[in-house]
Design a protein around this motif. Sequence first.
Motif, PDB file in Angstrom:
ATOM      1  N   VAL A  88       0.868  -1.178   0.000  1.00 42.75           N
ATOM      2  CA  VAL A  88       0.000   0.000   0.000  1.00 42.75           C
ATOM      3  C   VAL A  88       0.904   1.227   0.000  1.00 42.75           C
ATOM      4  CG1 VAL A  88      -1.824   1.250   1.207  1.00 42.75           C
ATOM      5  CG2 VAL A  88      -1.790  -1.250   1.258  1.00 42.75           C
ATOM      6  N   GLN A  89       0.638   2.144  -0.923  1.00 40.04           N
ATOM      7  CA  GLN A  89       1.431   3.364  -1.055  1.00 40.04           C
ATOM      8  C   GLN A  89       0.517   4.579  -0.998  1.00 40.04           C
ATOM      9  OE1 GLN A  89       3.098   2.599  -4.930  1.00 40.04           O
ATOM     10  NE2 GLN A  89       4.976   1.765  -4.047  1.00 40.04           N
ATOM     11  N   VAL A  90       1.094   5.712  -0.571  1.00 38.36           N
ATOM     12  CA  VAL A  90       0.376   6.986  -0.606  1.00 38.36           C
ATOM     13  C   VAL A  90       1.124   7.885  -1.584  1.00 38.36           C
ATOM     14  CG1 VAL A  90      -0.317   9.014   0.702  1.00 38.36           C
ATOM     15  CG2 VAL A  90      -0.530   6.755   1.722  1.00 38.36           C
ATOM     16  N   GLN A  91       0.395   8.409  -2.554  1.00 38.04           N
ATOM     17  CA  GLN A  91       0.997   9.286  -3.556  1.00 38.04           C
ATOM     18  C   GLN A  91       1.048  10.716  -3.035  1.00 38.04           C
ATOM     19  OE1 GLN A  91      -1.650   8.585  -6.855  1.00 38.04           O
ATOM     20  NE2 GLN A  91      -0.551   6.729  -7.464  1.00 38.04           N
ATOM     21  N   PRO A  92       1.926  11.551  -3.599  1.00 38.57           N
ATOM     22  CA  PRO A  92       2.011  12.952  -3.165  1.00 38.57           C
ATOM     23  C   PRO A  92       0.686  13.705  -3.309  1.00 38.57           C
ATOM     24  CG  PRO A  92       3.871  12.396  -4.560  1.00 38.57           C
ATOM     25  CD  PRO A  92       2.941  11.226  -4.591  1.00 38.57           C
ATOM     26  N   SER A  93      -0.185  13.236  -4.196  1.00 41.98           N
ATOM     27  CA  SER A  93      -1.489  13.879  -4.392  1.00 41.98           C
ATOM     28  C   SER A  93      -2.472  13.501  -3.292  1.00 41.98           C
ATOM     29  CB  SER A  93      -2.060  13.466  -5.751  1.00 41.98           C
ATOM     30  OG  SER A  93      -2.305  12.065  -5.765  1.00 41.98           O
ATOM     31  N   GLY A  94      -2.099  12.550  -2.411  1.00 47.52           N
ATOM     32  CA  GLY A  94      -2.994  12.104  -1.356  1.00 47.52           C
ATOM     33  C   GLY A  94      -3.774  10.854  -1.727  1.00 47.52           C
ATOM     34  N   ARG A  95      -3.647  10.406  -2.975  1.00 48.40           N
ATOM     35  CA  ARG A  95      -4.353   9.198  -3.397  1.00 48.40           C
ATOM     36  C   ARG A  95      -3.649   7.968  -2.840  1.00 48.40           C
ATOM     37  NH1 ARG A  95      -5.896   9.000  -9.392  1.00 48.40           N
ATOM     38  NH2 ARG A  95      -7.748   8.013  -8.567  1.00 48.40           N
ATOM     39  N   ILE A  96      -4.371   6.876  -2.718  1.00 48.59           N
ATOM     40  CA  ILE A  96      -3.863   5.639  -2.137  1.00 48.59           C
ATOM     41  C   ILE A  96      -3.750   4.595  -3.247  1.00 48.59           C
ATOM     42  CG2 ILE A  96      -4.260   3.865  -0.392  1.00 48.59           C
ATOM     43  CD1 ILE A  96      -6.311   5.948   0.839  1.00 48.59           C
ATOM     44  N   ALA A  97      -2.573   3.990  -3.359  1.00 54.30           N
ATOM     45  CA  ALA A  97      -2.345   2.951  -4.367  1.00 54.30           C
ATOM     46  C   ALA A  97      -2.097   1.629  -3.656  1.00 54.30           C
ATOM     47  CB  ALA A  97      -1.157   3.308  -5.244  1.00 54.30           C
ATOM     48  N   ALA A  98      -2.743   0.580  -4.127  1.00 53.13           N
ATOM     49  CA  ALA A  98      -2.538  -0.757  -3.570  1.00 53.13           C
ATOM     50  C   ALA A  98      -2.167  -1.692  -4.709  1.00 53.13           C
ATOM     51  CB  ALA A  98      -3.801  -1.252  -2.882  1.00 53.13           C
ATOM     52  N   GLN A  99      -1.211  -2.572  -4.436  1.00 53.23           N
ATOM     53  CA  GLN A  99      -0.745  -3.498  -5.454  1.00 53.23           C
ATOM     54  C   GLN A  99      -0.602  -4.874  -4.813  1.00 53.23           C
ATOM     55  OE1 GLN A  99       2.758  -1.903  -7.181  1.00 53.23           O
ATOM     56  NE2 GLN A  99       2.739  -3.278  -8.907  1.00 53.23           N
ATOM     57  N   TRP A 100      -1.117  -5.908  -5.481  1.00 51.90           N
ATOM     58  CA  TRP A 100      -0.998  -7.260  -4.951  1.00 51.90           C
ATOM     59  C   TRP A 100      -0.988  -8.262  -6.088  1.00 51.90           C
ATOM     60  CZ3 TRP A 100      -5.416  -4.476  -5.110  1.00 51.90           C
ATOM     61  CH2 TRP A 100      -6.578  -5.080  -5.594  1.00 51.90           C
ATOM     62  N   ARG A 101      -0.486  -9.445  -5.776  1.00 48.13           N
ATOM     63  CA  ARG A 101      -0.430 -10.533  -6.750  1.00 48.13           C
ATOM     64  C   ARG A 101      -1.282 -11.673  -6.207  1.00 48.13           C
ATOM     65  NH1 ARG A 101       3.258 -11.397 -10.689  1.00 48.13           N
ATOM     66  NH2 ARG A 101       4.635  -9.834  -9.790  1.00 48.13           N
ATOM     67  N   GLY A 102      -2.243 -12.084  -6.995  1.00 48.48           N
ATOM     68  CA  GLY A 102      -3.145 -13.153  -6.574  1.00 48.48           C
ATOM     69  C   GLY A 102      -2.493 -14.524  -6.683  1.00 48.48           C
ATOM     70  N   LYS A 103      -3.221 -15.545  -6.269  1.00 53.07           N
ATOM     71  CA  LYS A 103      -2.707 -16.919  -6.316  1.00 53.07           C
ATOM     72  C   LYS A 103      -2.374 -17.353  -7.734  1.00 53.07           C
ATOM     73  CE  LYS A 103      -4.984 -18.829  -2.268  1.00 53.07           C
ATOM     74  NZ  LYS A 103      -5.970 -19.786  -1.789  1.00 53.07           N
ATOM     75  N   THR A 104      -3.114 -16.840  -8.692  1.00 55.72           N
ATOM     76  CA  THR A 104      -2.879 -17.221 -10.085  1.00 55.72           C
ATOM     77  C   THR A 104      -1.672 -16.515 -10.678  1.00 55.72           C
ATOM     78  OG1 THR A 104      -4.397 -15.504 -10.840  1.00 55.72           O
ATOM     79  CG2 THR A 104      -5.313 -17.710 -10.491  1.00 55.72           C
ATOM     80  N   GLY A 105      -1.102 -15.563  -9.935  1.00 58.85           N
ATOM     81  CA  GLY A 105       0.094 -14.868 -10.413  1.00 58.85           C
ATOM     82  C   GLY A 105      -0.191 -13.561 -11.122  1.00 58.85           C
ATOM     83  N   ASN A 106      -1.464 -13.234 -11.298  1.00 56.61           N
ATOM     84  CA  ASN A 106      -1.775 -11.980 -11.993  1.00 56.61           C
ATOM     85  C   ASN A 106      -1.621 -10.789 -11.034  1.00 56.61           C
ATOM     86  OD1 ASN A 106      -3.994 -12.784 -10.519  1.00 56.61           O
ATOM     87  ND2 ASN A 106      -5.474 -11.934 -11.947  1.00 56.61           N
ATOM     88  N   GLU A 107      -0.998  -9.756 -11.529  1.00 57.03           N
ATOM     89  CA  GLU A 107      -0.733  -8.550 -10.730  1.00 57.03           C
ATOM     90  C   GLU A 107      -1.958  -7.643 -10.794  1.00 57.03           C
ATOM     91  OE1 GLU A 107       2.378  -5.972  -8.868  1.00 57.03           O
ATOM     92  OE2 GLU A 107       2.575  -7.997  -9.591  1.00 57.03           O
ATOM     93  N   ARG A 108      -2.363  -7.133  -9.642  1.00 63.29           N
ATOM     94  CA  ARG A 108      -3.499  -6.202  -9.575  1.00 63.29           C
ATOM     95  C   ARG A 108      -3.014  -4.894  -8.996  1.00 63.29           C
ATOM     96  NH1 ARG A 108      -8.864  -7.886  -8.907  1.00 63.29           N
ATOM     97  NH2 ARG A 108      -9.120  -5.674  -9.252  1.00 63.29           N
ATOM     98  N   ARG A 109      -3.560  -3.792  -9.473  1.00 70.55           N
ATOM     99  CA  ARG A 109      -3.221  -2.473  -8.958  1.00 70.55           C
ATOM    100  C   ARG A 109      -4.481  -1.631  -8.939  1.00 70.55           C
ATOM    101  NH1 ARG A 109       0.810   1.166  -7.951  1.00 70.55           N
ATOM    102  NH2 ARG A 109       0.483   3.275  -8.699  1.00 70.55           N
ATOM    103  N   VAL A 110      -4.701  -0.959  -7.801  1.00 72.22           N
ATOM    104  CA  VAL A 110      -5.876  -0.098  -7.651  1.00 72.22           C
ATOM    105  C   VAL A 110      -5.396   1.221  -7.060  1.00 72.22           C
ATOM    106  CG1 VAL A 110      -8.054   0.187  -6.411  1.00 72.22           C
ATOM    107  CG2 VAL A 110      -7.437  -2.041  -7.296  1.00 72.22           C
ATOM    108  N   VAL A 111      -5.902   2.324  -7.594  1.00 70.86           N
ATOM    109  CA  VAL A 111      -5.624   3.647  -7.036  1.00 70.86           C
ATOM    110  C   VAL A 111      -6.964   4.264  -6.665  1.00 70.86           C
ATOM    111  CG1 VAL A 111      -4.599   5.914  -7.447  1.00 70.86           C
ATOM    112  CG2 VAL A 111      -3.561   3.887  -8.472  1.00 70.86           C
ATOM    113  N   VAL A 112      -7.091   4.660  -5.385  1.00 72.59           N
ATOM    114  CA  VAL A 112      -8.358   5.182  -4.875  1.00 72.59           C
ATOM    115  C   VAL A 112      -8.126   6.526  -4.191  1.00 72.59           C
ATOM    116  CG1 VAL A 112      -9.414   2.903  -4.604  1.00 72.59           C
ATOM    117  CG2 VAL A 112      -8.122   3.892  -2.722  1.00 72.59           C
ATOM    118  N   ASN A 113      -9.211   7.256  -3.956  1.00 80.01           N
ATOM    119  CA  ASN A 113      -9.127   8.568  -3.318  1.00 80.01           C
ATOM    120  C   ASN A 113      -9.318   8.512  -1.803  1.00 80.01           C
ATOM    121  OD1 ASN A 113      -8.693  10.118  -5.653  1.00 80.01           O
ATOM    122  ND2 ASN A 113     -10.861  10.042  -6.142  1.00 80.01           N
TER     123      ASN A 113
END
Length: 111
Positions: A19-44
């Motif tokens: 989980v990361q916080v961007q300078p703009s204040g937005r929150i970024a989350a990144q994870w890899r599921g069991k199948t190996g696919n990378e997921r990334r979500v950026v939320v406010n």
Amino acid sequence: MEEARSVWEGRVGDTMLTVQVQPSGRIAAQWRGKTGNERRVVVNTIDELERSVLFQLMLTAPADQSGLPAQIIQAVNEARVGLPDPTQAPRAPRKKRRPPRRPGPRPRGRR
């Protein structure tokens, strides 16, 4: 442009989450599921983080990790102190798309 700052990294069940916080204040989350696919979500907001990431990952996490969401939310709250609220940021005006110009009629060649 500044890079996002990592505020929490660890395992939620079998999934590695960052989980990361961007300078703009937005929150970024990144994870890899069991199948190996990378997921990334950026939320406010933290609510959006809970709904789109934490809830989904906690479904497969063991019961002894039930306190992880609170730890992650606390880390995000501490990291966002002094950063702008992304929900209050003015949106860039949308540009109107102009339709492509049509070429004129082809000149007829004389023979």
